[in-house]
Design an enzyme around this catalytic site. Structure first.
Site, PDB file in Angstrom:
ATOM      1  CG  ASN A 151      -0.490   0.022   2.487  1.00 16.62           C
ATOM      2  OD1 ASN A 151       0.804  -0.633   2.700  1.00 16.62           O
ATOM      3  ND2 ASN A 151      -0.801   0.504   3.193  1.00 16.62           N
ATOM      4  CD  GLU A 248       4.634  -0.263  13.131  1.00 15.65           C
ATOM      5  OE1 GLU A 248       3.782   0.028  13.518  1.00 15.65           O
ATOM      6  OE2 GLU A 248       6.165  -0.449  14.497  1.00 15.65           O
ATOM      7  CB  CYS A 282      -1.502   0.408   8.841  1.00 14.02           C
ATOM      8  SG  CYS A 282      -0.508   0.873   8.683  1.00 14.02           S
TER       9      CYS A 282
HETATM   10  C1  UN1 Z   1       0.187   7.241   6.467  1.00 13.94           C
HETATM   11  O1  UN1 Z   1      -1.133   6.814   7.342  1.00 13.94           O
HETATM   12  O2  UN1 Z   1       0.701   8.167   5.577  1.00 13.94           O
HETATM   13  O3  UN1 Z   1       1.139   0.080   6.273  1.00 13.94           O
HETATM   14  C2  UN1 Z   1       1.262   5.598   7.005  1.00 13.94           C
HETATM   15  C3  UN1 Z   1       0.299   1.328   6.267  1.00 13.94           C
HETATM   16  C4  UN1 Z   1       1.292   2.093   7.110  1.00 13.94           C
HETATM   17  C5  UN1 Z   1       1.845   3.702   6.964  1.00 13.94           C
HETATM   18  C6  UN1 Z   1       0.367   4.774   7.142  1.00 13.94           C
HETATM   19  N1  UN1 Z   1       1.990   1.366   7.889  1.00 13.94           N
HETATM   20  O4  UN1 Z   1      -0.242   1.997   6.043  1.00 13.94           O
END
Ligand code: UN1
Length: 483
Positions: A151, A248, A282
Site C-alpha cells: 500500500n 507494524e 493501516c
Molecule cells: C500513513 O498513514 O501515511 O501500512 C502511513 C500502512 C502504514 C503506513 C501509514 N504502515 O498503511
C-alpha cells in the site's frame, strides 16, 4: 509499456531463478506494469551471502559517508517524483496526486536519515568510580530482512531501508508481490547514488519468498509491515532463533467526534482518513464514533461527501478514489460489508457509481458507511483494508473512548473536539500509538516514532529516534585511562 523486472544481488541486476511474475494495474488488470522472473531459494542464499559479505565494509564506512549515499538517493527520488508517482498510481491504484506525494515523502525520509550522522549518536554517563566515564555506543545489528506491503510501495520501504543503512546494516529486501516496479525504482536510486555492491539486495516474489528470507539462518533481524497474522507468525519463528523483529501490522482506527467538535473540519478529515488510497492504509479511519447530539448532521454530511467522490482511473484529473489492489481484496471487502449487514449493521447509502468502459475490469469498490450501533458486527473490530467506515453513536466522551478502545488493535485514533479537557482525557484513555487531535488518523512524519499498541505493533517503533532502537545494538563502555 511493461518494465522488465530483475533482482538485485551482490550489486548485479539479474533475472530471478523462480517463476514469471507480473504486476498488473488494478484499474485495468489487462495492463502488465512490470514482469520478469521472480526469485527462488537459490537467489535467497545468494542475496543473504552477498549482504553478509558486505557487512564489515559498510559498518566501517563512516556514518557521514553512509549518509551521503542516502542524501544523493533522496535527490534522485525527489527529482523523479512526477514520473514515479504516476507509475505508482498505475501499479498500486492510489491517485496520481497521492502517488507523487508518496514519492516525495520517500525522498524526505531518505533525507532525514541521511543527516542522522550529524545528530547525537550515543550517551555519556558519569561513573560512581573516580576517573571513569560510562558511554553507550551504537553498533549495527548486521544483515536485516525487510519485508514491505503493497500500500506504500516506496514510502514504507524508504522508512525501513534508510535507517537500516544509516546505522550500518546490510539488507535483503522483499517488496510486496503486487508492486515490484516502485521497489525497482528505489533500489536503482540507491545504486545510482553510490551504494556499494551487496549492501542492499532486492528479491521479488510472493509471501512465501518473504518467509523464506526471514527464516534464513544468515538473517539477524526482521523488519516487517503487513497483516497481524503474518507478522506474528514471522515473530514467533524469529523468537525461536533469538532474532529481533519489528512488525507494524493492522489498524482499526477510530475518528471520535465529540459534541463540541468543528463538524466541517471533522467531515473533511474523516473523508481523507477513510477514503484516500481507497482506505488501504493501516492508519486509515475505519471507525467513526460520534456523539449522539451531532450524529445525524455529521453522518448526513459524510454521506453527501462520499456520494460526490470522483471514482475512476487513478491517473485521471480530479479522480479521488481509485481501485483496491486486487480482485481478492475487492471480494474480501464486499463480503465484509455483506456480513456486517447480516449482523444488523445499517448501510447508510452506498453510492452508486459508473465507470468508463475501459475500467470495467478494475477492482473498484464504492465507499461504504455502515451504522453498527447496538450490533455485535464483526466489522467493528475486523480490518477490511478498503473504503469502508463503521459507525457507532455514543452518549459521552467516556463511552466514545471505550468504543474506540474495543478490539485487539491500537494503531491510531483521531479526536475532534474544541475542549482541552476532552483532548487531555483522550491522551490518557486511548490505547493507541498515534493520537491525532483534530486531524485525520493517517499520516506520519519521519522524525517522530510511528507504530501502535496492542496487536498493531511488535518490537521497537519505526522512524525518528525509534528506528535507531531497532537498527542498532548498544555497547555500554566503562572507560578508564590505562595509566
Ligand atoms: C500513513 O498513514 O501515511 O501500512 C502511513 C500502512 C502504514 C503506513 C501509514 N504502515 O498503511
Amino acid at each position: 509499456m511493461t518494465t522488465p523486472l530483475q533482482q538485485l544481488i551482490g550489486g548485479a541486476w539479474l533475472p530471478g531463478s523462480g517463476d514469471l511474475i507480473e504486476s498488473r494495474s488494478p484499474s485495468r488488470p489487462g495492463d502488465v506494469v512490470a514482469s520478469g522472473l521472480g526469485a527462488a531459494s537459490v537467489d535467497v542464499d545468494k542475496a543473504v551471502s552477498a549482504a553478509r559479505d558486505a557487512r564489515t565494509s559498510w559498518a566501517s564506512t563512516t556514518a557521514h559517508d553512509r549518509g551521503a549515499v542516502l542524501a544523493r538517493a533522496a535527490e534522485i527520488v525527489a527529482a523523479s517524483a512526477l514520473e514515479w508517482g504516476a507509475e505508482l498510481a498505475w501499479e498500486e491504484g492510489k491517485t496520481r496526486a497521492e502517488g507523487i506525494g508518496e514519492v516525495r515523502r520517500a525522498g524526505q525520509i531518505l533525507s532525514f536519515f541521511a543527516h542522522d550522522a550529524d545528530r547525537e549518536s550515543g550517551e555519556l554517563y558519569n561513573s560512581p568510580r573516580n576517573g571513569e566515564r560510562i558511554m553507550v555506543l551504537r553498533r549495527p545489528v548486521g544483515t536485516v530482512a525487510i519485508i514491505t506491503p503493497f500500500n506504500f510501495p516506496i514510502a514504507i520501504p524508504a522508512w525501513k531501508i534508510a535507517p537500516a543503512l544509516a546505522y550500518g546494516n546490510t539488507i535483503v529486501w522483499k517488496p510486496a508481490g503486487p508492486v515490484p516496479l516502485l521497489a525497482l525504482r528505489l533500489a536503482s536510486a540507491l545504486v545510482d547514488a553510490g551504494l556499494p555492491a551487496g549492501v542492499l539486495n532486492l528479491l521479488i516474489g510472493d509471501a512465501a519468498l518473504g518467509a523464506e528470507i526471514a527464516e534464513h539462518s544468515g538473517i539477524e533481524a526482521i523488519s516487517f509491515t503487513g497483516s497481524t497474522v503474518v507478522g506474528r507468525q514471522l515473530a514467533s519463528r524469529a523468537a525461536l532463533r533469538g532474532i529481533p523483529v519489528q512488525a507494524e501490522m493492522g489498524g482499526k482506527n477510530a475518528a471520535i467526534v465529540l459534541e463540541d467538535a468543528d463538524v466541517e473540519r471533522a467531515v473533511n478529515q474523516i473523508m481523507a482518513g477513510a477514503f484516500n488510497s481507497a482506505g488501504q492504509k493501516c492508519t486509515a479511519t475505519s471507525r467513526l464514533v460520534v456523539a449522539e447530539p451531532i450524529a445525524d448532521e455529521l453522518i448526513a454530511r459524510l454521506i453527501e461527501a462520499a456520494d460526490q467522490l470522483v471514482i475512476g482511473d487513478p491517473l485521471g484529473d480530479g479522480v479521488q478514489l481509485g481501485p483496491v489492489i486486487s480482485a481478492a481484496a475487492e471480494s474480501t471487502i464486499l463480503e465484509g460489508i455483506a456480513e456486517a449487514i447480516d449482523e444488523g449493521a445499517v448501510s447508510l447509502g452506498v453510492s452508486a457509481f459508473t465507470l468508463n468502459v475501459d475500467l470495467r475490469e478494475g477492482h473498484f469498490v464504492a465507499p461504504a458507511i455502515l451504522d453498527c450501533t447496538g450490533t455485535q458486527a464483526t466489522l467493528w473490530n475486523r480490518e477490511l483494508f478498503g473504503p469502508v467506515l463503521a459507525v457507532k453513536r455514543v452518549h459521552s466522551a467516556g463511552e466514545a473512548f471505550a468504543a474506540a478502545n474495543e478490539g485487539d488493535l491500537g494503531l491510531s485514533a483521531a479526536v475532534f473536539t474544541g475542549s482541552l479537557s476532552h483532548a487531555m482525557e483522550a491522551m490518557d484513555q486511548l490505547d493507541v500509538g498515534m493520537l491525532h487531535l483534530n486531524s485525520e488518523t493517517a499520516g506520519a512524519d519521519p522524525h517522530v516514532p510511528f507504530g501502535g499498541s496492542k496487536g498493531s505493533s511488535l518490537g521497537p517503533k519505526e522512524q525518528g529516534r525509534a528506528a535507531r532502537e531497532f537498527f542498532s545494538n548498544t555497547t555500554t563502555v566503562y572507560l578508564r585511562a590505562g595509566a
